[in-house]
Design an enzyme around this catalytic site. Structure first.
Site, PDB file in Angstrom:
ATOM      1  N   TYR A 212       0.938  -1.679  -0.073  1.00 51.56           N
ATOM      2  CA  TYR A 212      -0.217  -0.328  -0.039  1.00 51.56           C
ATOM      3  C   TYR A 212       0.598   0.768  -0.174  1.00 51.56           C
ATOM      4  O   TYR A 212       0.528   2.232  -0.527  1.00 51.56           O
ATOM      5  CB  TYR A 212      -0.460   0.084   1.098  1.00 51.56           C
ATOM      6  CG  TYR A 212      -1.862  -0.611   1.002  1.00 51.56           C
ATOM      7  CD1 TYR A 212      -3.162  -0.311  -0.249  1.00 51.56           C
ATOM      8  CD2 TYR A 212      -2.855  -2.655   1.207  1.00 51.56           C
ATOM      9  CE1 TYR A 212      -4.214  -0.604  -0.575  1.00 51.56           C
ATOM     10  CE2 TYR A 212      -3.566  -2.308   1.362  1.00 51.56           C
ATOM     11  CZ  TYR A 212      -4.646  -2.455   0.374  1.00 51.56           C
ATOM     12  OH  TYR A 212      -5.639  -2.373  -0.255  1.00 51.56           O
TER      13      TYR A 212
ATOM     14  N   HIS B 171     -14.577   2.520  -1.339  1.00 57.28           N
ATOM     15  CA  HIS B 171     -13.786   2.072  -0.869  1.00 57.28           C
ATOM     16  C   HIS B 171     -12.604   2.462  -0.184  1.00 57.28           C
ATOM     17  O   HIS B 171     -11.277   1.936  -0.151  1.00 57.28           O
ATOM     18  CB  HIS B 171     -13.031   1.169  -2.731  1.00 57.28           C
ATOM     19  CG  HIS B 171     -13.653   0.137  -3.119  1.00 57.28           C
ATOM     20  ND1 HIS B 171     -13.942  -0.416  -4.138  1.00 57.28           N
ATOM     21  CD2 HIS B 171     -15.123   0.036  -2.361  1.00 57.28           C
ATOM     22  CE1 HIS B 171     -14.410  -0.738  -4.629  1.00 57.28           C
ATOM     23  NE2 HIS B 171     -15.801  -1.177  -3.643  1.00 57.28           N
TER      24      HIS B 171
ATOM     25  N   VAL C 261      -9.305   4.862  -4.411  1.00 57.51           N
ATOM     26  CA  VAL C 261      -8.791   5.029  -3.486  1.00 57.51           C
ATOM     27  C   VAL C 261      -7.346   6.108  -3.044  1.00 57.51           C
ATOM     28  O   VAL C 261      -7.180   6.177  -2.319  1.00 57.51           O
ATOM     29  CB  VAL C 261      -7.959   3.934  -2.302  1.00 57.51           C
ATOM     30  CG1 VAL C 261      -9.334   2.904  -2.378  1.00 57.51           C
ATOM     31  CG2 VAL C 261      -6.849   2.902  -3.710  1.00 57.51           C
ATOM     32  N   ASP C 262      -7.093   7.036  -4.974  1.00 62.99           N
ATOM     33  CA  ASP C 262      -6.479   6.793  -5.051  1.00 62.99           C
ATOM     34  C   ASP C 262      -6.370   8.943  -4.839  1.00 62.99           C
ATOM     35  O   ASP C 262      -5.275   9.626  -5.252  1.00 62.99           O
ATOM     36  CB  ASP C 262      -5.679   7.247  -6.612  1.00 62.99           C
ATOM     37  CG  ASP C 262      -6.912   7.652  -7.321  1.00 62.99           C
ATOM     38  OD1 ASP C 262      -7.942   8.900  -7.493  1.00 62.99           O
ATOM     39  OD2 ASP C 262      -6.923   7.055  -8.709  1.00 62.99           O
TER      40      ASP C 262
ATOM     41  N   CYS D  49      -7.548   2.092  12.959  1.00 56.34           N
ATOM     42  CA  CYS D  49      -7.284   1.397  13.776  1.00 56.34           C
ATOM     43  C   CYS D  49      -7.345  -0.199  13.031  1.00 56.34           C
ATOM     44  O   CYS D  49      -8.692  -0.308  12.962  1.00 56.34           O
ATOM     45  CB  CYS D  49      -7.914   1.067  15.288  1.00 56.34           C
ATOM     46  SG  CYS D  49      -7.386   0.018  16.153  1.00 56.34           S
TER      47      CYS D  49
ATOM     48  N   ARG E  52       2.004   1.298  -3.660  1.00 59.54           N
ATOM     49  CA  ARG E  52       0.732   2.121  -4.482  1.00 59.54           C
ATOM     50  C   ARG E  52       0.723   4.154  -4.249  1.00 59.54           C
ATOM     51  O   ARG E  52      -0.611   4.347  -4.789  1.00 59.54           O
ATOM     52  CB  ARG E  52      -0.692   1.454  -3.976  1.00 59.54           C
ATOM     53  CG  ARG E  52      -0.472   0.085  -4.721  1.00 59.54           C
ATOM     54  CD  ARG E  52      -1.800  -0.794  -4.542  1.00 59.54           C
ATOM     55  NE  ARG E  52      -2.975   0.068  -5.278  1.00 59.54           N
ATOM     56  CZ  ARG E  52      -3.499  -0.251  -6.757  1.00 59.54           C
ATOM     57  NH1 ARG E  52      -1.998  -1.524  -6.886  1.00 59.54           N
ATOM     58  NH2 ARG E  52      -4.282  -0.149  -7.516  1.00 59.54           N
TER      59      ARG E  52
END
Ligand code: NAD
Length: 269
Positions: free
Chosen positions: A71, A126, A108-109, A134, A74
């Site tokens: 992630y 998303h 999610v960008d 958390c 990304r």
């Protein structure tokens, strides 16, 4: 395209929401890989993983720092990308239509936000790659990744100093990326489930773009909008199940989002 523009114009004359439902294909021309191509693969040890195996809670439980590394890499790709003509066209459409407009995005960008789409009418169903929460769900809050978290390159591991930053500010336990994984479910508080359903149920026009129809809430959005009598248009470089639904309604365009959206929006505003 003429027939689609005419169908959209007639839908816009009706009351109801005007919705763009966007998927990874809309950011493909900004240089952010979808999950389908070879560039999305990721190696951990001697094994190569497909994104749909890594983007899971099960993978995070088994190898959290490898999933975090993926992630954070990304996120680097997203940070270096710029919004493209599709994102910009949606901002123009939002300004022209105002309160009736909404973007429901699987991406999610953050590129819709960076292009200028207002948060009040942009729903990232998303999650957001710039946020964490958390891992034990002690509270549903999301926080921006701390300043010191570096932009990782492909193959770079998460070092001890970064691990110490990726913790829940409330309980001190491990944090996780604020994204919806393939083995998780939608809710309203984090993923705009009810909002998306409400908008779809009141839609006059729904333009779906750059999605391969593999996830649940986009299916609900398209189905509810169809049931509400909305005109549905699909923009994609490939055939996909939403294209078949759109073909019976507003129509399906086989072309890239960065080319089709500006042409469509210019014809409509
Ligand atoms: P997806 O299911 O949305 O599939 C990508 C679709 O885009 C395919 O149907 C493909 O034909 C189409 N496409 C490719 N290039 C296009 C273009 N230039 N114009 C129009 N259509 C184009 O997305 P996915 O890659 O399977 O990802 C699944 C989920 O993973 C996403 O919904 C998202 O949550 C996450 N994801 C996000 C991003 C991002 O934020 N940019 C990127 C990849 C994956």
């Amino acid at each position: 395209m003429e027939r689609i523009i005419a169908a959209c114009k007639s839908a816009l004359a009706n009351d109801g929401y005007v919705i763009a439902l966007t998927g990874a294909g809309v950011s493909a021309e900004s240089g952010i890989p979808t999950f389908r191509g070879k560039e999305g693969y990721w190696t951990v040890g001697s094994r190569e993983y497909h994104p749909q195996e890594l983007a899971t809670h099960a993978a995070f439980q088994q190898m959290p720092w490898d999933v975090w590394a993926w992630y954070l890499y990304r996120r680097t790709v997203c940070r270096r990308a710029e919004p493209n003509a599709a994102h910009e066209a949606l901002v123009r459409w939002d300004r022209a239509v105002g309160d009736r407009f909404a973007v429901i995005t699987q991406n999610v960008d953050g590129l819709h936000r960076r292009a200028g789409s207002p948060d009040a009418r942009t729903f990232p169903i998303h999650g957001d790659i710039e946020l964490m929460r958390c891992a034990n769900d002690c509270v549903p809050d999301r926080w921006p990744l701390p300043e010191g978290v570096p932009l990782l390159e492909k193959g770079q591991a998460v070092d001890e100093a970064t691990r110490a930053l990726l913790v829940c500010p409330r309980c001190g336990g491990m944090a996780r990326p604020h994204v919806l994984w393939f083995d998780e479910s939608y809710d309203e508080a984090r993923f705009f489930l009810d909002t998306s359903r409400r908008l779809a149920s009141g839609a006059a026009l729904l333009v779906v773009a750059g999605t391969s129809a593999q996830t649940n809430l986009p299916w609900q959005v398209v189905t509810l909008a169809a049931r509400a009598g909305a005109t549905i248009v699909d923009i994609n470089v490939e055939e996909n199940p939403f294209g078949e639904i759109a073909a019976q309604s507003g129509g399906a365009v086989r072309g890239s989002a960065a080319q089709v959206f500006p042409a469509l929006v210019s014809a409509l505003i």
